[in-house]
Each structure stands twice: as structure tokens, then as C-alpha cells.
Enzyme design. Sequence first.
Site, PDB file in Angstrom:
ATOM      1  N   GLU A 187       0.812  -1.229   0.000  1.00  0.00           N
ATOM      2  CA  GLU A 187       0.000   0.000   0.000  1.00  0.00           C
ATOM      3  C   GLU A 187       0.842   1.275   0.000  1.00  0.00           C
ATOM      4  O   GLU A 187       0.775   2.074   0.946  1.00  0.00           O
ATOM      5  CB  GLU A 187      -0.942   0.014   1.210  1.00  0.00           C
ATOM      6  CG  GLU A 187      -1.903  -1.150   1.251  1.00  0.00           C
ATOM      7  CD  GLU A 187      -3.000  -0.991   2.304  1.00  0.00           C
ATOM      8  OE1 GLU A 187      -2.914  -0.066   3.126  1.00  0.00           O
ATOM      9  OE2 GLU A 187      -3.935  -1.801   2.300  1.00  0.00           O
ATOM     10  N   GLU A 387      -5.117  -8.797   1.076  1.00  0.00           N
ATOM     11  CA  GLU A 387      -5.753  -8.460   2.358  1.00  0.00           C
ATOM     12  C   GLU A 387      -7.233  -8.256   2.124  1.00  0.00           C
ATOM     13  O   GLU A 387      -7.641  -7.621   1.153  1.00  0.00           O
ATOM     14  CB  GLU A 387      -5.202  -7.157   2.965  1.00  0.00           C
ATOM     15  CG  GLU A 387      -3.816  -7.249   3.519  1.00  0.00           C
ATOM     16  CD  GLU A 387      -3.366  -5.939   4.184  1.00  0.00           C
ATOM     17  OE1 GLU A 387      -4.209  -5.181   4.692  1.00  0.00           O
ATOM     18  OE2 GLU A 387      -2.147  -5.689   4.154  1.00  0.00           O
TER      19      GLU A 387
END
Length: 495
Positions: A187, A387
Site C-alpha cells: 500500500e 488483504e
Amino acid sequence: MTTAESGAAKWEETAGGQAGTPGALPFPPGFSWGASTAAYQVEGAADTGGRGRSIWDTFSHQPGNVRGGDTGDIACDFYHRYREDIELMASLGLNSYRFSFAWPRIQPGGRGPLNQAGLDFYRAMLDKLAEHGIAPTATVYHWDLPQELQDEGGWAVRDTAERFAEFAAILADQFGGQVTRWITLNEPQVSANNGYRTGAHAPGLRDNAAAAATTHHLLLGHGLAVRALRERVPEGTEIGITLDSHPVQVLGETQDNLELARQIIDANANGIFLEPLLDGRYPEHAEPYLLPPDSLIADGDLATIAQPIDFLGVNYYGSSYLRAGDPADLRQHEKRSRAALPPGVVEYLPPDLDRTPMGWLVDADGLYEHLLRLSKQSPGLALYITENGCAAEDYVTPEGVVVDSARIRYLHEHLDAVARASRDGANVAGYFVWSLLDNFEWGWGYQKRFGIVFVDFGTQRRIPKQSAHFYSSVVRANAVPPLPATWPRWSSHLG
Ligand code: BG6
């Protein structure tokens, strides 16, 4: 009967059996099934075995940055307990595990000498995974930059991209034969935005120019690291990156202003990383303050960034919605966008969608759409959901079990969405639940429990929640059972 066995028995009794039921939707053969963690969130042992300091050590120890003053000093003590945690993964039937290497544990100063105790720890952990046939998916960087590199400017300076590539090369030389799949960055949008723009994460800066520079240097670091890994790891090892995904949907009739607003928000949140990675250019619609100035982009940078990758890691926690409206006169469930949008557009939180205790919309269909869109855009690219999960107010009952029904529903709906997307042509190769363990949830400290395994932080006891047993049944069947026509009345904590 162990706690895990009695928990599993209870899950079957309350939820009506295994995933191998008629009408179950299958996943492709060879699908990767895992759980994700990150070093600072689980390892603890912050001052053990020669580990250096990271920006998260510094940040979490400054009062006011993390709820309750929590730090990752001890976390889940995975550093000492990895054996039992890996056994737990094996008992759930997982065939993959996503973890991150702590840069300050391996190269404490971010450059220079390596720390033998850190290398030994990861080697032993990888051996233990191999013993159980669990394929390691390794994240090179999950937010724990060595503090020394931050003192020299962190990701806002170009040299950090070079240091990062060097770190990736070290990992490849040390562990290349043991790791199945490499994720360069986790991220990067969150690193740049939360770390350098809003200050909600380490290093806690509020500086738009530094954040824009960070965006470019993270991307450059990724490209250089892909090259370094590719030169060193065995043929067949997969290399990719994980992005946080924020699909944007428009409600109502198509209008030019709504479509333009969608493109702006999509470029700000997704395209700013996705387009340089896949197409070698920054997105046209992103707001200018987010973009690195031309002076920072050297010749060849964009080609380096757009190195071919084998997969894209998708972290999915929800979508956002736009509709026609007046930002100066908001209706119920509407909100003004933080982005500079054309007039007549508002963000909307559809009231029929549940929310997690973090306030995030529960939107499994958004994941379905997103996977199909990505596969259409980049047909050859494998997608891993690296995720997906939710926080809930979990507690242990007097019988010693954790009945996290809301999480079971969340996972069931999202796994169903993944199976549907795969059936309908999305190139999905694996799913990793966030997270294996309740852990140090960044700015939330230990207040938000995302694990499928409950951690009693006082004793470090692990208790697989009911959701772990549900997940395990899906993993073992490689199929997700049909969604129930009506959900049982949850002792739900969805707000
Ligand atoms: C992702 C991170 O942002 O989502 C994880 O990669 C994190 O490390 C998870 O724990 C949960 O979200 P958040 O926003 O609470 O950090």
C-alpha cells in the site's frame, strides 16, 4: 478436545456444516489460501536480537499518535512464538502465509552491515513454513523504514529508493530459494498519504510536497527492487506489488460531471500508483498537488517503474460511491468529497450496506466488480487478494470461544464475491485474509481486532475464532458454500 477442535465443532453446529455442500462455488485448482500479517504488527521483540529502530518505533512512542499509547514493542510476540503460530496456520489448512521482513531487524541502519540474529530468525521461520508445506509470500516493505533513513529524509529523498532496492537484493540473496512470491511494497498510497500528507501514520509528516515526492520514490524503489529481485531469485518465483484498492462507483444516471468526478477520485486513490506501474505514466485526472513535479522524475524512471510484474496484490476493504447532489446542502448519508470535484457531485454512503466498527462500508459486490475490471484492463496479470477482512468487538465467552458472527458473514460474502469473479473470468490466484492474528493496528493500537485468531495480549494465548473455522472449511473444500437466504440474527457489532 483442544480449544481449536471444540471451536470447530461449535462452528459446524451453529453454522450448518462445511463448505463442501451442494451449490458451493469452487475456486480454481491450485488456489493460494493464506493469512496476512506484517512485521511491526506482530513480531514484538523490538529491542531483541540486534534489531534497529524503525519510524514506527519512534512514532508509536510519541504520546498522542496511537490510541491508548500502544506500541508494537511486544505485539503478538511472533518473534518468539512463530512456531506455534505456524502450527496453527497448518491446523487451519492454509497453504500460504503472507508476512513482511522487518528492515531494521535485518539491516538495522537501513544501509551497511547486516544483523545475523535477524537473518537467523527469518531463516528459521521460513524453514518452519517449509516443514508444513506453507508457501511464503514475503512483503519487502510494510511501513517500517529504519529511523536512520528517515533522519536523512525518508521516502521524500531519492536515495531511499536505492537503499530499498539494495535491501530487496539482500533479501533475494539470503532467502531467494525459500520464498515463493515477493511483494515489493504494501500500500504505497497509504505510506505517502498517511505518513507524509495527513500525519496519521509514521513518520507523521504533514507536507504535500514531501508526500508527492514520496509517491515517486516509492514507485521508483518498487521498479528498482523488481529488477534486483528478478536478477537473483530462481525462475518461476513470482514478483509483484500490493496496492490498497478503492473502487469508485457512480449511482444513478450517467452524467458528465459524475463521470469526471469518478475519474478524479479514481486517479487520486488508485491510478496514481496503478497507472505508472502498468502503463508507465502518471494519471491525467489526479489532482496536481498529489503528483510529483517533473523535476523529480529522471529520464528512464517511468520505464523502471513499469517493469513487468507477475501479479498485482489487491487489498480490499470497501468501495466508495458518488451521486448527483449539492455539497452545500447535504442530504442524509451524503458527504462532501475532500477532492476538488466538478459541481453537483457528492459522496454517498448507501444505507443498505452494513458498516464495520471502523465505519467502513461492507461491500462484497464492490470486490467482485473490481476484480473483473482489473482483469479486463490487464488480462495477463494474476490477482491475489493480499488483504481482506474486518475489525470487530470480539471477546472470549465463558466457554472459551469467540463467536465472531459478523466476521463470518463478512468473509462469507467476500469469498463468494471472489468465487463469482473467478467464475466470470477474473484472473484470481489466491486470497489472504487480514489478519491471522489480532495485532497492533497502527494508529488504532490494540483497540481494533482484525484477526481470525484472538490474541489475549496479557497472556499471549491464541484462540481461533469461529471465523477461523469457517475460513478453514472454505480452504479445505476450495469452495465457498452458498450464501444463506437470510443471515442468522448476529450478536452483531456492525454499527
Ligand atoms: C491495510 C494494511 O491498510 O489494512 C494493514 O496493509 C492494516 O497493515 C489493515 O492493518 C487494516 O487497516 P487499517 O486502515 O486499520 O490500518
